[in-house]
Design a protein around this motif. Sequence first.
Motif, PDB file in Angstrom:
ATOM      1  N   ALA A  67     -81.905 -20.941   4.297  1.00  0.00           N
ATOM      2  CA  ALA A  67     -81.297 -21.991   3.473  1.00  0.00           C
ATOM      3  C   ALA A  67     -82.296 -23.130   3.298  1.00  0.00           C
ATOM      4  N   PRO A  68     -82.647 -23.489   2.077  1.00  0.00           N
ATOM      5  CA  PRO A  68     -83.554 -24.616   1.874  1.00  0.00           C
ATOM      6  C   PRO A  68     -82.931 -25.933   2.352  1.00  0.00           C
ATOM      7  N   GLU A  69     -83.769 -26.798   2.869  1.00  0.00           N
ATOM      8  CA  GLU A  69     -83.325 -28.117   3.321  1.00  0.00           C
ATOM      9  C   GLU A  69     -82.910 -28.965   2.125  1.00  0.00           C
ATOM     10  N   PHE A  70     -82.000 -29.902   2.361  1.00  0.00           N
ATOM     11  CA  PHE A  70     -81.640 -30.892   1.347  1.00  0.00           C
ATOM     12  C   PHE A  70     -81.089 -32.121   2.036  1.00  0.00           C
ATOM     13  N   THR A  71     -81.225 -33.249   1.381  1.00  0.00           N
ATOM     14  CA  THR A  71     -80.547 -34.490   1.738  1.00  0.00           C
ATOM     15  C   THR A  71     -80.164 -35.132   0.418  1.00  0.00           C
TER      16      THR A  71
ATOM     17  N   TYR B 163     -82.979 -23.518  -4.277  1.00  0.00           N
ATOM     18  CA  TYR B 163     -82.000 -22.448  -4.019  1.00  0.00           C
ATOM     19  C   TYR B 163     -82.061 -21.337  -5.077  1.00  0.00           C
ATOM     20  N   GLN B 164     -82.809 -21.567  -6.139  1.00  0.00           N
ATOM     21  CA  GLN B 164     -82.860 -20.673  -7.294  1.00  0.00           C
ATOM     22  C   GLN B 164     -81.459 -20.486  -7.902  1.00  0.00           C
ATOM     23  N   ALA B 165     -80.735 -21.595  -7.971  1.00  0.00           N
ATOM     24  CA  ALA B 165     -79.413 -21.580  -8.604  1.00  0.00           C
ATOM     25  C   ALA B 165     -79.585 -21.419 -10.107  1.00  0.00           C
ATOM     26  N   ALA B 166     -78.709 -20.633 -10.700  1.00  0.00           N
ATOM     27  CA  ALA B 166     -78.813 -20.347 -12.128  1.00  0.00           C
ATOM     28  C   ALA B 166     -77.625 -20.845 -12.918  1.00  0.00           C
ATOM     29  N   CYS B 167     -76.443 -20.830 -12.298  1.00  0.00           N
ATOM     30  CA  CYS B 167     -75.218 -21.040 -13.056  1.00  0.00           C
ATOM     31  C   CYS B 167     -74.195 -21.792 -12.213  1.00  0.00           C
ATOM     32  N   THR B 168     -73.116 -22.165 -12.866  1.00  0.00           N
ATOM     33  CA  THR B 168     -71.970 -22.738 -12.157  1.00  0.00           C
ATOM     34  C   THR B 168     -70.747 -21.904 -12.521  1.00  0.00           C
ATOM     35  N   PRO B 169     -70.111 -21.319 -11.490  1.00  0.00           N
ATOM     36  CA  PRO B 169     -70.408 -21.426 -10.056  1.00  0.00           C
ATOM     37  C   PRO B 169     -71.515 -20.464  -9.639  1.00  0.00           C
ATOM     38  N   ASP B 170     -72.266 -20.852  -8.618  1.00  0.00           N
ATOM     39  CA  ASP B 170     -73.273 -19.989  -7.998  1.00  0.00           C
ATOM     40  C   ASP B 170     -73.115 -20.156  -6.489  1.00  0.00           C
ATOM     41  N   LEU B 171     -72.769 -19.065  -5.805  1.00  0.00           N
ATOM     42  CA  LEU B 171     -72.400 -19.115  -4.384  1.00  0.00           C
ATOM     43  C   LEU B 171     -73.498 -18.519  -3.515  1.00  0.00           C
TER      44      LEU B 171
ATOM     45  N   LEU C 102     -73.940 -17.788   0.614  1.00  0.00           N
ATOM     46  CA  LEU C 102     -73.297 -17.779   1.928  1.00  0.00           C
ATOM     47  C   LEU C 102     -74.343 -17.462   2.991  1.00  0.00           C
ATOM     48  N   TYR C 103     -74.443 -18.331   3.997  1.00  0.00           N
ATOM     49  CA  TYR C 103     -75.430 -18.205   5.062  1.00  0.00           C
ATOM     50  C   TYR C 103     -74.752 -17.921   6.396  1.00  0.00           C
ATOM     51  N   ASP C 104     -75.485 -17.215   7.259  1.00  0.00           N
ATOM     52  CA  ASP C 104     -74.960 -16.909   8.586  1.00  0.00           C
ATOM     53  C   ASP C 104     -75.261 -18.050   9.562  1.00  0.00           C
ATOM     54  N   ALA C 105     -75.019 -17.821  10.841  1.00  0.00           N
ATOM     55  CA  ALA C 105     -75.189 -18.874  11.845  1.00  0.00           C
ATOM     56  C   ALA C 105     -76.642 -19.327  11.948  1.00  0.00           C
ATOM     57  N   ALA C 106     -77.581 -18.440  11.653  1.00  0.00           N
ATOM     58  CA  ALA C 106     -79.002 -18.786  11.674  1.00  0.00           C
ATOM     59  C   ALA C 106     -79.452 -19.387  10.349  1.00  0.00           C
ATOM     60  N   ARG C 107     -78.520 -19.604   9.454  1.00  0.00           N
ATOM     61  CA  ARG C 107     -78.760 -20.150   8.118  1.00  0.00           C
ATOM     62  C   ARG C 107     -79.721 -19.274   7.313  1.00  0.00           C
ATOM     63  N   ARG C 108     -79.479 -17.966   7.417  1.00  0.00           N
ATOM     64  CA  ARG C 108     -80.153 -16.966   6.596  1.00  0.00           C
ATOM     65  C   ARG C 108     -79.145 -16.443   5.580  1.00  0.00           C
ATOM     66  N   LEU C 109     -79.584 -16.211   4.364  1.00  0.00           N
ATOM     67  CA  LEU C 109     -78.685 -15.788   3.294  1.00  0.00           C
ATOM     68  C   LEU C 109     -78.058 -14.430   3.622  1.00  0.00           C
ATOM     69  N   ALA C 110     -76.732 -14.392   3.605  1.00  0.00           N
ATOM     70  CA  ALA C 110     -75.993 -13.167   3.918  1.00  0.00           C
ATOM     71  C   ALA C 110     -75.280 -12.601   2.693  1.00  0.00           C
ATOM     72  N   TYR C 111     -74.950 -13.484   1.744  1.00  0.00           N
ATOM     73  CA  TYR C 111     -74.216 -13.054   0.542  1.00  0.00           C
ATOM     74  C   TYR C 111     -74.530 -14.015  -0.575  1.00  0.00           C
TER      75      TYR C 111
END
Length: 195
Positions: free
Chosen positions: A14-18, A115-123, A125-134
């Motif tokens: 998961a990329p960092e953000f603030t 995040y390479q988001a393309a659209c809305t909605p764009d989902l 989902l990350y696991d406990a290690a904050r690795r993309l799972a879905y």
Amino acid sequence: MALASFMVPIGTPAPEFTLPAVDGTEVSLDSVGKEPALLVVFLSNHCPYVRRMERGLGTVTAELADRGLATVAICSNDTVDYPDDDAAHLRDQVRRAGFRFPYLIDTSQEVARSYQAACTPDLFLYDAARRLAYRGRFDAATPGNSKPVDGSALRQAVEFVLAGQPVPEPHTPSVGCGIKWKRGGTPGGWLTGPR
């Protein structure tokens, strides 16, 4: 013009953000929580695809919060050309949809790019290690059909993540309104074509 999500590789961190939230607070990836699952969802107020599922998203994420899902929403749309996506309208959306999670404003659009988001909605989902799972759709409902807004795809993915298991592929991409990039700011590389 409807676009589909880019299907970022599974396992991507998961990329960092603030970013500022619509309630005036500041939220970072680290401050979202240490829950075993994290949903980062790119939304907007004006998009009919988001309007179709927003109340369902509010309901499903509230239910799953008790099971260990943290959620954060981000709006990255250009508000000069799309003023319905400014902070005041997003606050109206929070009330209308019953969102109980932080709703952030990505004015620079750098977070959407990371995040390479393309659209809305764009989902995402990350696991406990904050690795993309879905990455993919919320459910099968769209503005042009009568399918129930039940979050079935997200619910199933969260169940796998909470059980510590990979979410079986293939994942169906999310489809929605393309992110409204600032003039001259359309990201290169992974995204080409009209605004």
